[in-house]
Motif scaffolding. Sequence first.
Motif, mmCIF file in Angstrom:
data_model
loop_
_atom_site.group_PDB
_atom_site.id
_atom_site.type_symbol
_atom_site.label_atom_id
_atom_site.label_comp_id
_atom_site.label_asym_id
_atom_site.label_seq_id
_atom_site.Cartn_x
_atom_site.Cartn_y
_atom_site.Cartn_z
ATOM 1 N N ALA A 256 26.878 -34.236 -5.022
ATOM 2 C CA ALA A 256 27.796 -34.488 -6.391
ATOM 3 C C ALA A 256 27.357 -32.779 -7.296
ATOM 4 N N PRO A 258 26.996 -30.621 -9.215
ATOM 5 C CA PRO A 258 27.361 -28.543 -9.014
ATOM 6 C C PRO A 258 26.363 -27.830 -9.374
ATOM 7 N N GLN A 259 26.178 -26.530 -8.469
ATOM 8 C CA GLN A 259 24.750 -26.145 -8.732
ATOM 9 C C GLN A 259 25.525 -24.921 -9.682
ATOM 10 N N VAL A 260 25.042 -23.804 -10.115
ATOM 11 C CA VAL A 260 25.328 -23.166 -10.762
ATOM 12 C C VAL A 260 25.011 -21.539 -9.331
ATOM 13 N N ASP A 261 25.795 -21.989 -8.561
ATOM 14 C CA ASP A 261 25.584 -20.635 -7.116
ATOM 15 C C ASP A 261 27.156 -20.921 -7.034
ATOM 16 N N VAL A 262 27.260 -19.760 -7.303
ATOM 17 C CA VAL A 262 28.747 -19.259 -6.492
ATOM 18 C C VAL A 262 28.603 -18.989 -4.629
ATOM 19 N N ARG A 263 27.932 -17.932 -4.217
ATOM 20 C CA ARG A 263 27.777 -17.316 -3.606
ATOM 21 C C ARG A 263 28.149 -18.889 -1.927
ATOM 22 N N ARG A 265 29.596 -21.796 -2.647
ATOM 23 C CA ARG A 265 30.112 -22.798 -2.608
ATOM 24 C C ARG A 265 30.761 -23.973 -1.816
ATOM 25 N N ARG A 268 28.877 -25.830 0.558
ATOM 26 C CA ARG A 268 28.459 -27.164 -0.677
ATOM 27 C C ARG A 268 29.684 -27.891 -0.361
ATOM 28 N N GLN A 269 30.541 -27.125 -0.722
ATOM 29 C CA GLN A 269 31.540 -28.330 -0.467
ATOM 30 C C GLN A 269 32.526 -28.849 0.776
ATOM 31 N N ARG A 272 29.394 -31.833 0.685
ATOM 32 C CA ARG A 272 29.909 -32.913 0.052
ATOM 33 C C ARG A 272 30.473 -33.561 1.028
#
Lengths: 323, 319, 336
Positions: A256, A258-263, A265, A268-269, A272
Amino acid sequence: MSLIEVKDLQVHFPIRSGFWNRITDQVKAVDGVSFKINAGETFGLVGESGSGKTTTGRAVVGLEKATGGQILYQGENIALNKPKERLNYNQNVQMIFQDSLSSLNPRKRIETIIAEPLRNFQKLDSETEKIRVLQLLDIVGLGPDALYKYPHQFSGGQRQRIGIARAVATNPKLIIADEPVSALDLSVQAQVLNFLKKIQREFGVSYLFISHDLGVVRHMCDRLAIMNHGRLVEVGSRDDIYNHPLHIYTQRLLEAIPQVDVRHRQERQQERLRIEKIYQEQKNDYYDQAGMAYPLVQVSQTHFVALPPQAASKRKLTAQGVD
Amino acid sequence: MWKVILRRVLIMIPEIILLSILVFLLAKMMPGDPFTGSINPRAGTAEIHHLMRINGLYDPWYQQYWNWIVHLFHGNLGQSYQYHESVANLIGQRAENTLWLSLFTMVLTYLIALPMGMYAGRHEGKLPDTIIRIYTYVTYCIPFFVILVVGLWIFGYVLNWFPTTGSISATASGFSGTILSRFYHMLLPGLLGALFSTVNIVQYLRSEVIDAKRSDYVKTARAKGVPEKAIYRHHIFRNSLLPIAAFGGYSITGLLNGSIFTESIFSYPGMGLLFVNSISYRDYTVITALVLLFGILNLLGTLLSDIILGIVDPRIRIK
Amino acid sequence: MSDQTLLNIKNLSTSFKIEGEFYEAISQINLQVKRDQILAIVGESGCGKSTLATTVMGLHDPAITKSTGQVVFEGQDLLKMNEVQYNKIRGAKIGMIFQDPLSALNPLKKIKDQITEVMDYHTQLTEKQKSERALELLQDVGIDNPQRTARQFPHELSGGMRQRVIIAIAIACKPDLLIADEPTTALDVTIQAQILDLIRKIQQENHSGVILITHDLGVVAQTADEVAVMYAGQIVEQGTVQQIFENPLHPYTRSLLRSVPQADSENDELYVIAGNVPSLQQMPKDGDRFAPRIPWVPSSAHEKHPTMHQLSAGHQVRCTCYQNFNFPVAPKGVRQ
């Protein structure tokens, strides 16, 4: 021997109800929590609101009365201590609070605030005391001009550093830091965290670092415990928890953040949501009928997990096999 | 909810018992005796001792207390030494007068205080607010009896607008005549009392309105597009009146205390005047009965406040 | 493209009166919010991000606030509207989600009444229809037992539930624009994830635009399409979420990203930005407002009157100092 050992700590709060206002139930804020902190290490205690992490910290420092269990400081049960030994403990265990404004007396000058623990525990003449206070201010990067100011004249980050200076004043062995940076902005948070690390390097103090922020805890802690509904669900090294989480609750919590990782995402979602689905399906297996986590089971040298009884017995076998 | 009220009422019982003992002992400790001033001035100490003995005033205190309580339960509050009348009767007549005056003062208080407080809070910092605040500060600074005396002097004696004494004029007759006369007699003490008791409510309500105005839920209402008028009606006033409603019970306390001043200055025949007179005549039976009654009424006022709050505030209601 | 623009903020400045004088809290803001897009406004406390949101909503007391510039929403300038016109927009076409879900709900009103209130002023529905719609909304925001929740008071709900109620209120009239001011700051991370998913889902279903105001860089990285970074009342960098996180240029953006505790920073010192954010009263009139916090960068590298520079499609940076910016080798500014 570890610096402090908490054994089966319980803090229950009574619920009164009914006509005679009798105790009809209890909130088990902390229900059988055990951990050890070694000298010079930072132990993280992570949980969501209502998990009991703050109550645990307050019980360790003596601000909350334990309903059951033991707190051993250098091998001695502090609950059984005589007042004099208790004083020694209080000098060696200090606390830093989340709300820096309300934890500093608004009517007192910084000099008095920082000198207070010195006056309580060490008898210094006024000259030595002042020098000591200046030293302490210097440790947290504040100049002598801070001495005669009041708490409200400082920013949140500065106040938190004053709180740290006060906690360090008596050269404690253990500092309980309850959400020390969660009210601060990112750049100020970085500064306070750096000071905490610097103090640890220079004075060898241990921290019980209580936080809901898994990112900050990863940065600060050597070992950590995840707390949920008054019990620990997982204890382990940083690597154990962040890279090999075994309890479903830990996995969900980690996913849960939120990572500072846009690539990544999207991935990751998806991940999650996948974990969330598993959590919803399996959460009944991971908690007993009262909704409490099962006892911790050792799965490696450093790693303990509150696994359900069936999984636990399997795990134990493999663990023994490894041995 | 009912359980809570019942429990509160039950808690009141030991409170009242304690109060009655305290009241009784305090009355006993007062210096002087009830007979010196009321009988033949040439009577010797022996005669007074005799009177004290037959009236049971030399019994041990618990015996006297017990007698008093037993009589209390039979509705017998004793005999007034001063008026030579049963205390129950004596208080009964006056309680009615005090009740009407208090009720009237209370209604006036709220009629004045509510609009004032709401207006001042809503138009904070504007001229009317400043005037209202000056009014509250000034009134707050002046002792209550000074307000009463000055008010009585100006409106009663100088301007001659209102009667200066009593609860009804001797010439009043007929149903409407009686009521009008009573009302006329209550007007000045009621107004002056209200003038004083509004102060707290105005200040309290004003700050409640200002707090509510700045609250997040009002921001939410604005973000919903609710017009300003409706925001005040549905959110700000409603929420600020809640603690004021609960205040209602407590204000009974203030009114009773105030009645002591008002009634003695206006010679208004109520419980307050009776109380003051009884003290100067050391009329123990009346004093103890009145203090006990005041005490019980205060307890009831607090209970009433709690009940009102429990009814209007959902955060307390759910039990 | 332009018809997709919902909100066009042009040269917007807002000043507050403090002790008789006006001080600028946000200055010269230029921003566009498009349909089907989440624009994140990110910055630390005091940077003006919330002021920006409340200015768009017209929630400031006009007696102590002055706004200049334009806030064009669907062709109309909101700053020129009177209260009556504004109230037709607020709640109906622009919905707002607040930070603290407990204090944002009236403690004395039932949840249902707080939801139907917004319909009272913007719809012609009957009481019965409004109640039905309230239940429908509660269902939409993921509340399991809408009938029960509708009858409850705010204090009876958990933090996450309350925030769902706030969202239900904000979307009750299907607004085109949703402004979320720190919507998850008061919530636990697992609840935060759910709430952000919900905002995303609503935005996609209604094809609305969202302004997401937050201090949390992780939330921005996971949720936003476009990002504006604010410092001391100004936008210092703006671009797509990829541009901001993968190619941050402004020294402030880069400094912020560097002070986030990272997985691989365990044994390092975190980067600390030297100095403090200037207060409203001390805001420099001229020059780069961030310059005092990067003192090792020569003043010649800064513009006298820093402006936004377009670097690539959509990516803008304030001031030219980014061209000469490098972090000091040994972290500076541990002492303030």
